[in-house]
Design a protein around this motif. Structure first.
Motif, short mmCIF file in Angstrom:
data_model
loop_
_atom_site.label_atom_id
_atom_site.label_comp_id
_atom_site.label_asym_id
_atom_site.label_seq_id
_atom_site.Cartn_x
_atom_site.Cartn_y
_atom_site.Cartn_z
N THR A 69 -12.35 8.63 -3.00
CA THR A 69 -12.98 8.92 -4.28
C THR A 69 -11.90 8.98 -5.36
OG1 THR A 69 -14.69 10.24 -3.19
CG2 THR A 69 -14.41 10.57 -5.57
N PRO A 70 -11.96 8.10 -6.39
CA PRO A 70 -10.98 8.13 -7.48
C PRO A 70 -11.07 9.45 -8.24
CG PRO A 70 -12.18 6.06 -7.48
CD PRO A 70 -12.90 6.97 -6.54
N THR A 71 -9.91 10.09 -8.54
CA THR A 71 -9.90 11.39 -9.23
C THR A 71 -9.11 11.38 -10.53
OG1 THR A 71 -7.97 12.10 -7.95
CG2 THR A 71 -10.15 12.65 -7.05
N GLU A 72 -8.20 10.41 -10.71
CA GLU A 72 -7.34 10.46 -11.89
C GLU A 72 -6.75 9.07 -12.17
OE1 GLU A 72 -3.12 12.62 -13.25
OE2 GLU A 72 -4.10 13.16 -11.35
N TYR A 73 -6.67 8.70 -13.47
CA TYR A 73 -5.99 7.47 -13.88
C TYR A 73 -4.58 7.82 -14.35
CZ TYR A 73 -10.73 5.46 -14.16
OH TYR A 73 -12.00 5.04 -13.89
N ARG A 74 -3.61 7.04 -13.91
CA ARG A 74 -2.23 7.20 -14.39
C ARG A 74 -1.71 5.82 -14.81
NH1 ARG A 74 0.85 11.49 -10.33
NH2 ARG A 74 -0.66 13.20 -10.57
N PHE A 75 -1.90 5.49 -16.07
CA PHE A 75 -1.51 4.18 -16.58
C PHE A 75 -0.26 4.32 -17.44
CE2 PHE A 75 -6.34 3.33 -16.58
CZ PHE A 75 -6.31 3.05 -15.22
N GLY A 76 0.71 3.45 -17.24
CA GLY A 76 1.94 3.47 -18.02
C GLY A 76 1.72 3.00 -19.45
N ALA A 81 4.06 -1.97 -16.95
CA ALA A 81 4.07 -0.88 -15.97
C ALA A 81 2.86 -0.98 -15.06
CB ALA A 81 4.06 0.46 -16.70
N PRO A 82 3.00 -0.61 -13.78
CA PRO A 82 1.84 -0.67 -12.87
C PRO A 82 0.78 0.36 -13.27
CG PRO A 82 3.70 0.41 -11.81
CD PRO A 82 4.21 -0.13 -13.10
N SER A 83 -0.47 0.02 -12.96
CA SER A 83 -1.58 0.95 -13.17
C SER A 83 -1.85 1.66 -11.85
CB SER A 83 -2.82 0.18 -13.63
OG SER A 83 -2.56 -0.53 -14.82
N ARG A 84 -2.00 3.01 -11.91
CA ARG A 84 -2.25 3.78 -10.69
C ARG A 84 -3.52 4.60 -10.83
NH1 ARG A 84 3.44 3.92 -10.91
NH2 ARG A 84 4.41 3.22 -8.96
N ILE A 85 -4.28 4.60 -9.74
CA ILE A 85 -5.46 5.46 -9.67
C ILE A 85 -5.24 6.40 -8.49
CG2 ILE A 85 -7.94 5.56 -9.29
CD1 ILE A 85 -8.14 2.74 -10.43
N VAL A 86 -5.30 7.70 -8.78
CA VAL A 86 -5.16 8.69 -7.71
C VAL A 86 -6.54 8.89 -7.08
CG1 VAL A 86 -4.51 11.06 -7.14
CG2 VAL A 86 -3.28 9.82 -8.94
N GLY A 92 -9.37 15.25 1.81
CA GLY A 92 -8.59 15.69 0.65
C GLY A 92 -7.18 15.12 0.59
N ASN A 93 -6.81 14.22 1.51
CA ASN A 93 -5.49 13.58 1.43
C ASN A 93 -5.44 12.63 0.24
OD1 ASN A 93 -4.53 14.73 3.96
ND2 ASN A 93 -5.98 13.31 4.95
N THR A 94 -4.29 12.59 -0.43
CA THR A 94 -4.16 11.81 -1.66
C THR A 94 -3.51 10.46 -1.39
OG1 THR A 94 -3.91 13.85 -2.92
CG2 THR A 94 -3.23 11.84 -4.00
N VAL A 95 -4.01 9.42 -2.09
CA VAL A 95 -3.45 8.08 -2.00
C VAL A 95 -3.47 7.47 -3.40
CG1 VAL A 95 -5.68 6.97 -1.48
CG2 VAL A 95 -3.55 5.85 -0.80
N ALA A 96 -2.43 6.68 -3.73
CA ALA A 96 -2.39 5.98 -5.01
C ALA A 96 -2.84 4.53 -4.80
CB ALA A 96 -0.97 6.01 -5.57
N LEU A 97 -3.80 4.10 -5.62
CA LEU A 97 -4.23 2.70 -5.62
C LEU A 97 -3.47 2.03 -6.76
CD1 LEU A 97 -8.09 3.28 -5.24
CD2 LEU A 97 -6.29 3.34 -3.50
N VAL A 98 -2.63 1.06 -6.42
CA VAL A 98 -1.67 0.51 -7.37
C VAL A 98 -2.06 -0.92 -7.75
CG1 VAL A 98 0.78 0.03 -7.81
CG2 VAL A 98 0.13 1.93 -6.31
N PHE A 99 -2.00 -1.18 -9.08
CA PHE A 99 -2.33 -2.51 -9.60
C PHE A 99 -1.21 -2.96 -10.54
CE2 PHE A 99 -6.15 -0.20 -8.63
CZ PHE A 99 -6.94 -1.11 -7.96
N LEU A 130 1.56 8.22 -0.51
CA LEU A 130 0.93 7.13 0.22
C LEU A 130 0.28 6.24 -0.82
CD1 LEU A 130 -0.82 9.00 3.18
CD2 LEU A 130 1.28 7.63 3.27
N GLN A 131 0.38 4.91 -0.63
CA GLN A 131 -0.22 4.01 -1.62
C GLN A 131 -0.77 2.76 -0.96
OE1 GLN A 131 2.94 2.93 -4.39
NE2 GLN A 131 3.47 1.11 -3.18
N ILE A 132 -1.73 2.13 -1.65
CA ILE A 132 -2.26 0.82 -1.26
C ILE A 132 -2.20 -0.06 -2.51
CG2 ILE A 132 -4.25 -0.47 -0.44
CD1 ILE A 132 -5.19 2.03 1.02
N VAL A 133 -1.46 -1.15 -2.42
CA VAL A 133 -1.31 -2.06 -3.56
C VAL A 133 -2.46 -3.07 -3.56
CG1 VAL A 133 0.18 -3.77 -4.66
CG2 VAL A 133 1.20 -1.76 -3.55
N HIS A 134 -3.11 -3.20 -4.73
CA HIS A 134 -4.23 -4.11 -4.90
C HIS A 134 -5.22 -4.02 -3.73
CE1 HIS A 134 -3.07 -6.20 -8.57
NE2 HIS A 134 -1.81 -6.13 -8.15
#
Length: 685
Positions: A69-76, A81-86, A92-99, A130-134
């Motif tokens: 479940t997306p909880t936060e946007y972190r855009f540069g 800069a890469p776009s990240r969605i927390v 409840g484990n956190t992962v960054a979705l990176v674009f 922890l992250q998953i790119v695209h």
């Protein structure tokens, strides 16, 4: 026509659902024009997916499917800069979705905050995250296979789209009757043909399915060769028994080696039979194949017939003519040469001499089996540099006589046993594995090309002592034009130093110009011959004792060995300098050069070349017309070729060939793997 059962497999890809003109183009670039092409476009790897409910560091490096479940946007602030969605998983484990690539708007649209999504992608760790790119949004997680095939692709074609087309193809593919001998299939645990195709695309790691398809291809190839052999044996040829008068008149500089004597005896025995000889003569560079060929031709002439020697290039044909003419001095035999450049009265005179029998031996290029060339009685055809000619071309030459002539094929490229079976399985094989007396071992050195100046100095010292050398220019890319530019540049540099002592030969020269340079080199007027690799540097110059090969790390072992064999033909000590690219070399290039430095054994080098490069490159299959393999790897050839050969022989010799129940199924295999072109007796079957 192909048997009707195979018709669905040879349907054009446009008949599949969803394939229009646009999709047909990228498919065509991959050679996928028919349904069978799709089925034989095998995966080159796979992705394993792991379904998880909670993300864990233990899964880093794996492709996972997880609901988050997306909880936060972190855009540069910067567009770069890469776009990240927390996002968080079910625990409840956190992962960054990176674009990457200014994709914040795209990311927001796909991943609204608070809206759960099932995603797939490779789990990675970046700093503490922890992250998953695209990541990929997975709509059908329940039906998604845990293993996804990876295919070779072309622009405009995705793996998912190709997999869907393959699935359509498998659905349309017919069940085919079994052509593999039942006990063999059972012993190996192989599935049926259609099942093997379905299994390999569903699970690219399925070793049994992959092995089964490789075996099918090898079996079809071996069966085609065995049918050619059987067909040839059934045709009644002309037994040739010479009386020895011409051979006794030969004045040889040395006695034949044991290998030459053994091979000559094998050939003499073949020629005495009414079944036409089909024999392959393998010999390393300088092993004495020319003498063996000459003896065979003299037996044919002694028996009242004519002989023909076919060479792949004009240079090689004229070299053979000069060599045989010298060896036959004082022997009552008439030898002529015929190439594509021979015109007018000279050509007419040769054609008349062949037709009336006054010419005993003809040497030439493809021109010697043109329609206008008629022999009075052709008894023996010899094909030199056999790897340049395909099965169909071999058969063409045998049709130049009312009764099929005997055939001797020769190659100076030692061929590994597996390739001998797969390419020349219809032939008996002789090997010249001894060197004639006087043949000098060649010292081979590997030198970094940043020492080019020292090499030029050593060449200068050799030329000052009236020595001669070859200088082969690098293969810049698969282009005659780029080779020529490299050769011209090197020749210009060397001429600035050595003047008129330097000659240049390349494949784009007109034949008379090429012959003039070769003749000057042979006569010693040219001391340093610069050449590209697109020609046969086949002149026998005993005075040439140095071979320089630029960027040797770009060449295959067999080609380097062939070039090296141009020296060491006289009494002087010969050296081959392999100029390697400065800096670190790849493991394969380093192994290749090390083996060449330590070994002069062409047969050992050929086996290693097969291991390092694969079958196609060694034989130049695309150029030669020989059977290329789409499914069987060199490793599988090594393991399966003997079994495939025995199975094919069993079918032809014991089980009635193509007429029995298994034979009818085997006929389908020949068509399926397109080996019918090499077997004229299948036409219209």
């Amino acid at each position: 026509m192909r048997p009707e059962l195979l018709n669905p497999l040879f349907t054009e890809v446009e008949a599949l659902k969803g394939v229009g003109t646009a999709l047909a183009k990228p498919l065509g670039r991959l050679g996928l024009k028919r349904l069978v092409d799709l089925l034989f476009h095998l995966p080159v790897g796979w992705i394993d997916r792991k379904r998880v409910t909670a993300l864990d560091q233990a899964d880093v490096g794996q492709v996972v499917i997880v609901r988050v479940t997306p909880t936060e946007y972190r855009f540069g602030r910067s567009p770069r800069a890469p776009s990240r969605i927390v996002a968080t998983d079910a625990e409840g484990n956190t992962v960054a979705l990176v674009f990457f690539g200014n994709s914040s708007g795209y990311a927001k649209k796909l991943y609204p905050l608070g809206e759960p999504k099932t995603i797939g992608g490779k789990l990675e760790q970046y700093d503490q995250w922890l992250q998953i790119v695209h990541p990929e949004i997975v709509e059908d997680a329940e039906t998604l296979p845990p293993r996804e095939a990876i295919y070779p692709l072309s622009e405009g074609l995705t793996g998912k789209r190709l997999a869907a087309l393959v699935a359509q193809g498998i659905e349309r593919a017919p069940d085919l009757p079994e052509w593999i001998e039942p006990s063999l299939k059972q012993r190996h645990g192989w599935p049926g043909w259609r099942e093997a195709v379905a299994r390999i695309h569903a699970d690219p790691a399925d070793a049994k399915a992959r092995e089964r398809l490789a075996y099918d291809e090898l079996f079809a190839n071996q069966l085609a060769l065995q049918l050619v052999r059987a067909s040839s044996r059934r045709r009644r040829g002309q037994p040739l028994a010479g009386d020895g008068r011409l051979r006794d008149a030969l004045k040889l500089p040395y006695s034949p080696t044991g290998a030459q004597s053994r091979t000559i005896a094998e050939i003499e025995g073949d020629l005495a039979q009414s079944a036409p000889m089909l024999r392959l003569l393998q010999g390393d560079v300088g092993a004495g194949k020319t003498l063996v060929a000459l003896i065979a031709l003299l037996i044919a002439v002694e028996a009242g017939t004519q002989g023909a020697l076919l060479a792949p290039t004009e240079i090689l044909a004229r070299q053979h003519y000069d060599t045989l003419s010298r060896m036959l001095a004082g022997v009552p035999v008439t030898v002529a040469v015929l190439t594509g450049r021979d015109k007018g009265s000279a050509r007419e005179s040769t054609l008349m001499g062949l037709a009336d029998g006054s010419i005993d031996i003809l040497i030439g290029t493809h021109a010697i089996f043109q329609e206008a060339v008629r022999y009075r009685r052709l008894g023996l055809a010899v094909i030199d540099e056999q790897h340049r000619f395909g099965v169909a071309q071999r058969m063409l030459l045998t049709e130049k006589s009312e009764r099929p002539p005997h055939l001797l094929a020769m190659t100076a490229t030692p061929i590994p046993r597996t390739l001998t079976l797969s390419q020349y399985g219809e032939m008996d094989v002789s090997r010249l594995d001894e060197m004639p007396p006087g043949r000098q071992p060649i010292e081979t050195r590997v030198i970094s090309d940043d020492r080019l100046g020292e090499v030029v100095e050593s060449v200068g010292r050799l030329l000052a002592q009236n020595g001669q050398a070859y200088w082969v220019c690098p293969l810049v890319e698969e282009s005659e034009v780029s080779d020529l530019a490299a050769a011209e540049d090197r020749a210009a540099t060397l001429r600035a130093r050595f003047g008129g002592k330097v000659g240049l030969v390349h494949g784009r020269m007109k034949p008379p110009e090429k012959d003039a340079v070769m003749a000057a080199f042979q006569a010693g007027r040219v001391q340093l011959l610069v050449a590209t690799t697109v020609i046969e540097v086949g002149v026998d110059v005993p005075n040439a004792t140095l071979m320089v090969i630029e960027h040797a790390d770009r060449f295959g072992l067999a080609q380097l060995h062939q070039l090296r064999g141009r020296v060491g033909r006289g009494e002087g000590r010969s050296v081959c300098l392999l100029l390697r690219t400065a800096g670190p070399l790849g493991e394969t290039a380093r192994a290749r050069l090390a083996l060449l430095r330590e070994s002069n054994d062409g047969f050992r080098i050929a086996e290693e070349d097969l291991r390092l490069r694969g079958a196609g490159e060694i034989l130049g299959t695309r150029q030669s017309g020989e059977a290329a393999f789409r499914l069987a790897t060199p490793e599988q050839m090594n393991e399966l070729i003997e079994t495939a050969t025995q199975d094919a022989r069993l079918l032809v010799d014991r089980d009635g060939g193509l007429e029995g129940e298994r034979g009818q199924a085997a006929r389908l295999a020949l068509y399926l793997f397109e080996r019918d072109a090499a077997v004229g007796l299948l036409r219209g079957g």
